[in-house]
Design an enzyme around this catalytic site. Structure first.
Site, PDB file in Angstrom:
ATOM      1  CD  GLU A  44       6.196   2.334  -7.163  1.00 49.86           C
ATOM      2  OE1 GLU A  44       5.818   1.185  -6.900  1.00 49.86           O
ATOM      3  OE2 GLU A  44       6.047   2.869  -8.282  1.00 49.86           O
ATOM      4  CD1 TRP A  49      10.068   3.171 -13.439  1.00 54.98           C
ATOM      5  CD2 TRP A  49      12.084   4.004 -12.967  1.00 54.98           C
ATOM      6  NE1 TRP A  49      10.472   2.625 -12.242  1.00 54.98           N
ATOM      7  CE2 TRP A  49      11.714   3.108 -11.924  1.00 54.98           C
ATOM      8  CE3 TRP A  49      13.310   4.662 -12.875  1.00 54.98           C
ATOM      9  CZ2 TRP A  49      12.527   2.843 -10.824  1.00 54.98           C
ATOM     10  CZ3 TRP A  49      14.117   4.393 -11.776  1.00 54.98           C
ATOM     11  CH2 TRP A  49      13.730   3.496 -10.771  1.00 54.98           C
ATOM     12  CG  ASP A  50       9.228  -0.691 -15.152  1.00 51.49           C
ATOM     13  OD1 ASP A  50       8.999   0.409 -14.628  1.00 51.49           O
ATOM     14  OD2 ASP A  50       8.799  -1.768 -14.677  1.00 51.49           O
TER      15      ASP A  50
HETATM   16  O1  IFM Z   1       7.947   1.111 -12.380  1.00 52.54           O
HETATM   17  C1  IFM Z   1       7.764   0.137 -11.411  1.00 52.54           C
HETATM   18  C2  IFM Z   1       8.018   0.765 -10.067  1.00 52.54           C
HETATM   19  O2  IFM Z   1       9.339   1.226  -9.964  1.00 52.54           O
HETATM   20  C3  IFM Z   1       7.749  -0.236  -8.984  1.00 52.54           C
HETATM   21  N1  IFM Z   1       6.351  -0.659  -9.060  1.00 52.54           N
HETATM   22  C4  IFM Z   1       6.061  -1.286 -10.323  1.00 52.54           C
HETATM   23  C5  IFM Z   1       6.350  -0.396 -11.499  1.00 52.54           C
HETATM   24  C6  IFM Z   1       6.112  -1.159 -12.800  1.00 52.54           C
HETATM   25  O3  IFM Z   1       7.007  -2.197 -12.916  1.00 52.54           O
END
Ligand code: IFM
Length: 772
Positions: free
Chosen positions: A495, A364-365
């Site tokens: 997360e 989603w980045d």
């Molecule tokens: O998408 C991100 C997540 O929000 C946090 N952990 C790393 C991922 C990749 O950058």
């Protein structure tokens, strides 16, 4: 070549805090969205004692690696996708007298490196000393072309300082799985490698390879030419060695102070299915040749530099009064532009094309943190990135159906080719918000560009199918005496919590997703062909509207706080202030469940909603959300601080906002998370741009209006940037008390600053406001 260099566009070795080899490999990468090349020690890129992770990454070129689970349940992905690390095109072998850089240990020191972000040219000077103390300077210049995305140029100059002897230069790349001698036990770094095979394509007058993957069955062709006309003396010859490997070599007599140049242009092909790559290799090769035939390093560099100039013209952000952060901002924008796929088949890996961290996956980045930069400043690239999601929509629909849902699309949490690649589903696949994030980005693109064609042919379908997912995954339940729509068992953006019920962020995004699907179904109500092709019925639209209206959003009325998820208030708070610094990021030092059972955030979660949907919130609400969540946030994710900077700016916590922003914007250049060596943090770079635009400029854009409420840091004299809006381009200049907006192109639009709306048009192309 002489290029006018302005200091704030240079990343010069002397000004970097860290000189660690792996960090430098990342920072001095060059790329163009099709491929990226990590910086490396050019003489030892593939030697066993080289401490580094050099190599070439091609966007979308991956292999499968089987995932081994302790217990494998139905629906777990069999395979992980891993981006391939290919040969290091910077690699060169140099023989001096009886010494050979391939077999003898030449000591290579970084004397000077400079990345000119205005042109994309990386200029390096190394001092090389052989075991028998022969010393020469090696100047290396390289770039990834933005005008021809398949082209990479590299040029070497050898200048002996203390010997007169025969020198032999050999350029040959006879390996495919680039050796990596750097081990890391960080779980975010992919240890998996794909399996590739490299075949030389013989006898076409230049070294050419067909690189194929074993399991994903992809093929790519790479070829390169030495520019013989450029340096007829010494002559560069094409040759085949005893192993039937092809390359170039040149022998000449070198004298102290004399300089000999060798330049090469690589053509790095597009990805093809393996069968085609095998069958049509000659044809593909011939078209690649066209890119590098009859041209020179210099002319390709100039053409590419021109594209960079256009990029800066439209996308630069100028800060007067903060040179250090100005440089970081530019670096971030430069890297974003180097990382974005532009072929509708690829997106932006979380680490750009600068490493294999996170397996080279798209998350989603892209949609939430990076796309806004492109949508506002280079909408054509934003569209290409969204088209990647459109082209993988069918896979997302199949995934929803395999999962057991009757309808809708379930986009993968992390992927390269459209299929789910998260082996840890709790903090992976269960982040279903990705579906609504994509729909949000489609809407944002449409709102800003008014690209009707895109919405009609692609965007609406994405919004519709993702909305259908929520109707299938969610359900009605009786809560607080009302029938409410609930979405249980999801993981939100944070997360450090997993598989929760009614994550506030997810539910708001899903609500918006459903509303958008209904809104556009109404818009196209007279387009029978479209609605029947997509099987949209009045009843379905009505159901979506009803679910959106009944969406359950957990709220703590006593504290006036949006609840991250249902029953969040029952979890004990983790006292993060008392945890030793060495334990961060917590994910590397705690059992996940220990984190899940506490109130502790890895990253902005509920406050993301306050940033993305600011309208309708009182200042008091933003304040109480922020003050509740920020103290329990570790910011272990690099996506977090810039978002907190935005909310802090909006609620008047100016110093905190500035501090968060400066840490966010320095993420890579200053190696804030101590892991830039594994690749850039592309999402964080985009988030920093958001920090400036949504935080300091205070941009709020929704279907109703485009407005600014600046909160300029006190030390900044002014902030200047451009934006595309409804087919126009505007320039914004924000001073401490006033705002100036110029209409650069287009018919004009209304802009509101500090609640005062003014119209910009051909008649009135410039407007000014006083906002304090
Ligand atoms: O998408 C991100 C997540 O929000 C946090 N952990 C790393 C991922 C990749 O950058």
């Amino acid at each position: 070549m002489r290029i006018e260099q302005s200091p704030e566009f240079q990343i010069h070795l002397q000004n970097l805090r860290s000189k660690e080899q792996l960090f430098l490999e990342t920072i001095y990468n060059v790329g163009n969205g099709h491929f990226g090349v990590r910086d490396s020690n050019p003489l030892q890129g593939n030697s066993p004692d080289y401490i580094g992770s050099p190599g070439l990454f091609i966007n979308g070129f991956f292999d499968y690696k089987e995932v081994s689970y302790g217990e494998k349940y139905r629906g777990y992905p069999d395979n992980n996708q891993v981006i391939n690390r290919l040969l290091d095109p910077r690699f060169i072998r140099i023989k001096v007298g009886n010494e050979d850089s391939l077999t003898d240990h030449f000591r290579v020191e970084n004397i000077d490196k400079n990345l000119d972000m205005q042109t994309g040219l990386l200029h390096e000077l190394f001092s090389v000393t052989t075991p028998e103390n022969r010393n020469f300077n090696l100047v290396v210049e390289s770039f990834a072309s933005l005008s021809k995305l398949n082209v990479y140029g590299i040029k070497y100059a050898i200048i002996p300082t203390n010997f007169s002897e025969e020198v032999e230069v050999i350029k040959m790349h006879d390996y495919v799985n680039q050796s990596v001698h750097h081990q890391d036990d960080d779980i975010r770094v992919s240890q998996d490698l794909g399996q590739m095979q490299m075949d030389f394509i013989p006898d076409n007058g230049q070294p050419s390879y067909l690189v194929t993957t074993f399991r994903s069955q992809q093929g790519i062709i790479i070829t390169y030419q030495a520019n013989e006309n450029f340096a007829p003396n010494p002559k560069i010859e094409y040759f085949m060695d005893e192993n039937h490997h092809y390359g170039y070599r040149s022998k000449y007599f070198a004298k102290p102070g004399s300089s000999k140049d060798f330049e090469f242009l690589f053509a790095i092909g597009d990805i093809h299915p393996l069968v085609n790559a095998n069958m049509y290799s000659d044809q593909y090769l011939a078209s690649l040749d066209n890119f590098i035939n009859d041209t020179t390093f210099k002319s390709e560099l100039m053409a590419s530099a021109q594209v960079w100039q256009t990029f800066w013209l439209h996308s630069d952000v100028e800060i007067d009064g903060d040179p250090a952060l100005q440089q970081c901002v530019r670096f971030n924008l430069f890297e974003l532009n180097q990382s974005a796929g532009r072929d509708e088949k690829t997106s932006i890996p979380a680490k750009g094309l600068t490493g294999n961290g996170y397996g080279g996956h798209f998350f989603w980045d892209t949609e939430i943190f990076m796309l806004p930069f492109f949508t506002y400043t280079q909408p054509e690239i934003a569209k290409e990135l969204l088209m990647f999601r459109y082209h993988t929509l069918q896979i997302a629909k199949e995934q929803a159906s395999d999962f057991g849902l009757g309808k809708g699309a379930m986009y993968p949490w992390r992927t390269i080719n459209g299929f789910e690649s998260s082996a840890y589903w709790l903090a992976g696949q269960a982040q279903f918000h990705i579906n609504a994030d994509i729909a949000f980005a489609v809407e944002q693109y449409y709102e800003i560009t008014r690209d009707e064609d895109f919405l009609r042919h692609y965007g609406f379908e994405i919004i519709l199918e993702t909305a259908r997912f929520w109707m299938e995954y969610g359900n009605y339940a009786e809560l607080d005496g009302k029938r409410q729509f609930v979405i249980n068992r999801v993981t939100g953006p944070d997360e450090y919590s997993a598989l929760v019920d009614n994550n506030y962020y997810t539910n708001v995004l899903a609500q918006s997703n459903l509303q958008l699907a209904a809104k556009y179904a109404h818009k196209y109500k007279d387009d029978d062909g479209m609605l029947s092709r997509l099987n949209v019925t009045d009843e379905e639209v009505h159901d979506m509207e009803e679910a959106a209206a009944a969406m359950y959003l957990p709220y703590d009325k006593e504290k006036n706080v949006k609840l991250q998820f249902q029953n969040f208030e029952q979890l004990p708070k983790m006292d993060i202030a008392s945890i030793d610094q060495s334990m961060f990021p917590l994910l590397l030092n705690y059992h996940p469940l220990m984190l899940y059972r506490h109130q502790v955030n890895k990253q902005a979660d509920t406050v993301m909603v306050d940033f993305m949907f600011p309208e309708g919130n009182t200042l008091a609400q933003l304040k109480s959300d922020y003050e509740f969540y920020e103290p329990i946030t570790t910011h272990d994710s690099s996506l977090s601080k810039a978002i907190c900077a935005i909310i802090a700016a909006r609620i008047g916590k100016d110093q905190q906002s500035y501090d968060f922003f400066s840490q966010a914007v320095q993420t890579d250049l200053m190696d804030v998370h101590h892991n830039t060596k594994n690749g850039i943090h592309a999402g964080s770079l985009g988030a920093a741009w958001e920090g400036i635009i949504y935080g300091f400029a205070g941009v709020v854009n929704n279907a109703k209006s485009f407005s600014l409420q600046p909160h300029l840091p006190v030390t900044w004299n002014c902030l200047k940037f451009k934006m595309h809006l409804y087919g126009n381009e505007f320039q914004f200049i924000i001073y401490q008390d006033t705002v100036e907006v110029d209409l650069i192109s287009g018919k004009g639009a209304d802009i509101t600053v500090a609640n005062e709306k003014k119209q910009l048009s051909h008649q009135n192309p410039k407007q000014m406001w006083t906002y304090k």
